[in-house]
Design an enzyme around this catalytic site. Sequence first.
Site, PDB file in Angstrom:
ATOM      1  N   GLU A 173       0.819  -1.200   0.000  1.00 47.67           N
ATOM      2  CA  GLU A 173       0.000   0.000   0.000  1.00 47.67           C
ATOM      3  C   GLU A 173       0.863   1.264   0.000  1.00 47.67           C
ATOM      4  O   GLU A 173       0.492   2.270  -0.605  1.00 47.67           O
ATOM      5  CB  GLU A 173      -0.933  -0.003   1.210  1.00 47.67           C
ATOM      6  CG  GLU A 173      -2.010  -1.071   1.176  1.00 47.67           C
ATOM      7  CD  GLU A 173      -1.499  -2.458   1.576  1.00 47.67           C
ATOM      8  OE1 GLU A 173      -2.250  -3.430   1.444  1.00 47.67           O
ATOM      9  OE2 GLU A 173      -0.329  -2.557   2.040  1.00 47.67           O
ATOM     10  N   PRO A 184      11.765 -13.211  -1.548  1.00 47.80           N
ATOM     11  CA  PRO A 184      10.688 -13.470  -0.582  1.00 47.80           C
ATOM     12  C   PRO A 184       9.939 -12.184  -0.244  1.00 47.80           C
ATOM     13  O   PRO A 184      10.520 -11.095  -0.214  1.00 47.80           O
ATOM     14  CB  PRO A 184      11.425 -14.014   0.644  1.00 47.80           C
ATOM     15  CG  PRO A 184      12.761 -14.467   0.134  1.00 47.80           C
ATOM     16  CD  PRO A 184      13.086 -13.542  -0.991  1.00 47.80           C
ATOM     17  N   ARG A 185       8.654 -12.311   0.046  1.00 50.22           N
ATOM     18  CA  ARG A 185       7.826 -11.140   0.322  1.00 50.22           C
ATOM     19  C   ARG A 185       8.201 -10.482   1.647  1.00 50.22           C
ATOM     20  O   ARG A 185       8.216  -9.258   1.740  1.00 50.22           O
ATOM     21  CB  ARG A 185       6.346 -11.558   0.355  1.00 50.22           C
ATOM     22  CG  ARG A 185       5.362 -10.448   0.711  1.00 50.22           C
ATOM     23  CD  ARG A 185       5.266  -9.438  -0.389  1.00 50.22           C
ATOM     24  NE  ARG A 185       4.268  -8.415  -0.120  1.00 50.22           N
ATOM     25  CZ  ARG A 185       3.992  -7.412  -0.925  1.00 50.22           C
ATOM     26  NH1 ARG A 185       4.648  -7.299  -2.067  1.00 50.22           N
ATOM     27  NH2 ARG A 185       3.087  -6.512  -0.626  1.00 50.22           N
ATOM     28  N   MET A 228      15.299  -4.379   0.561  1.00 48.44           N
ATOM     29  CA  MET A 228      14.021  -3.687   0.531  1.00 48.44           C
ATOM     30  C   MET A 228      14.090  -2.535  -0.468  1.00 48.44           C
ATOM     31  O   MET A 228      15.122  -1.866  -0.597  1.00 48.44           O
ATOM     32  CB  MET A 228      13.671  -3.143   1.924  1.00 48.44           C
ATOM     33  CG  MET A 228      13.498  -4.217   2.987  1.00 48.44           C
ATOM     34  SD  MET A 228      12.097  -5.319   2.655  1.00 48.44           S
ATOM     35  CE  MET A 228      10.738  -4.170   2.816  1.00 48.44           C
ATOM     36  N   GLU A 272      13.910  -2.563  -3.773  1.00 48.33           N
ATOM     37  CA  GLU A 272      14.597  -2.807  -5.049  1.00 48.33           C
ATOM     38  C   GLU A 272      13.776  -3.632  -6.021  1.00 48.33           C
ATOM     39  O   GLU A 272      14.289  -4.021  -7.066  1.00 48.33           O
ATOM     40  CB  GLU A 272      15.913  -3.556  -4.803  1.00 48.33           C
ATOM     41  CG  GLU A 272      17.094  -2.702  -4.474  1.00 48.33           C
ATOM     42  CD  GLU A 272      18.407  -3.417  -4.774  1.00 48.33           C
ATOM     43  OE1 GLU A 272      19.318  -2.753  -5.283  1.00 48.33           O
ATOM     44  OE2 GLU A 272      18.512  -4.627  -4.502  1.00 48.33           O
ATOM     45  N   GLU A 282       3.574  -4.348 -12.022  1.00 51.52           N
ATOM     46  CA  GLU A 282       4.967  -3.884 -11.952  1.00 51.52           C
ATOM     47  C   GLU A 282       5.818  -4.508 -13.056  1.00 51.52           C
ATOM     48  O   GLU A 282       6.484  -3.772 -13.801  1.00 51.52           O
ATOM     49  CB  GLU A 282       5.534  -4.149 -10.562  1.00 51.52           C
ATOM     50  CG  GLU A 282       4.914  -3.259  -9.502  1.00 51.52           C
ATOM     51  CD  GLU A 282       5.334  -3.613  -8.089  1.00 51.52           C
ATOM     52  OE1 GLU A 282       5.401  -2.698  -7.254  1.00 51.52           O
ATOM     53  OE2 GLU A 282       5.587  -4.804  -7.821  1.00 51.52           O
TER      54      GLU A 282
END
Length: 423
Positions: free
Chosen positions: A60, A269-270, A310, A312, A339
């Site tokens: 978000e 990984p998320r 994070m 990237e 994306e």
Amino acid sequence: MTRPLYSLLFHLCLPLIALRLLWRAWRAPAYRQRLGERLALGLPPLAPGGIWVHAVSVGESIAAAPMIRALQARYPQLPITVTCMTPTGSERIRALFGDSVQHCYLPYDLPWAAARFLERVRPQLAIIMETELWPNHIHQCARRGIPVVLANARLSARSARGYGRFARLTAPMLAQLSWIAVQSEAEAERFRALGARPGCVEVTGSIKFDLPIDPQLPLRAAALRADWQATARPLWIAASTHAGEDEVVLDAHRRLRHVQPEALLILVPRHPERFAGVFELCCQSGFATARRSLGEPVGASTGVVLGDTMGELLFLYALADIALVGGSLVPSGGHNLLEPAALGKPVLSGPQLFNFLEIAALLRAAGALQEVTDAASLSLALQQAWTDPAATHARAQAGLAVVRANQGALNRLLDGLGRLLPV
């Protein structure tokens, strides 16, 4: 359930919430920090009278970024406060905006915490991204005459059924919203059926189509790929993966390398707390793995690059030939398919896309989305992508065309927000 009963139950559940927070802090130490903010205690200095934007977490926050930057340009005299609920979301907000916005965690949805937070911020306008609905925060805004907007709103049929079970809580909450800017007509109907005022619901489209792409991004990606000596290597990315997907991805990569021995995978990984575990899994699976966070060299023997950084993700998408968007091989609802499409990459996903049904339908109808179900079908799809480059290029161009054809939601959203701001 009414709002007073909801508030009572929330108070009674505070010990369980605290235990869950401790458990999350054990897995991700960042959850131990700034605990007071979750109860509106020890908030940082906040200039009042501006715009408050709530973006629950990383996804978000990224979606809100173009809107926030446009608001900063249109209303430079107004302070903007951005809240979230997770440490990863907080890191993303700081990385995106630095000191140009005010930032803290959103306090829990307790009446007194919501009231204390609003007394500090005193916004002229509150903007909630997507579907992060908190009855007490919305009620406290209504009491103070603060217009509340649900921006880029989405509501799946499953979520609508869940809200519908608590109609006596949901309907008054939705009726207090000043404007609901939804992504599709189907979602608009769901909001109206749950109790939103019909005149306050408007289809503006998804601002995720208005994704800005830095023209230098592909050039930087090409330079790094050359440094890796991987310009000619088949290179694919599996992004935003959840637990249970990494095993499938690595199995598919192993199968692919039987046919394409030089194939290279970027695995992202998320959630950051999974980075270390996924690195171990890659090594146990027999792949020489380079960690992006450590700048480890990528050579001919490297089979996997772990995207354990994070902020990237767009850059990592730009590096790859083909993109699998995770959260879709397990029942998590998928992640942003636009994306990679906006970067001109052919898009793969699993079948679990209930959070992105309309976007998936658009891409599917254009022939831009290919769905897989397991390691075997994923490996086959990847093999076909490199053996039939003309069809792969056509899919990529179809995805890019879908993105461009649906842009404009951001301007429609900004125009609607401008009507609610008294400045």
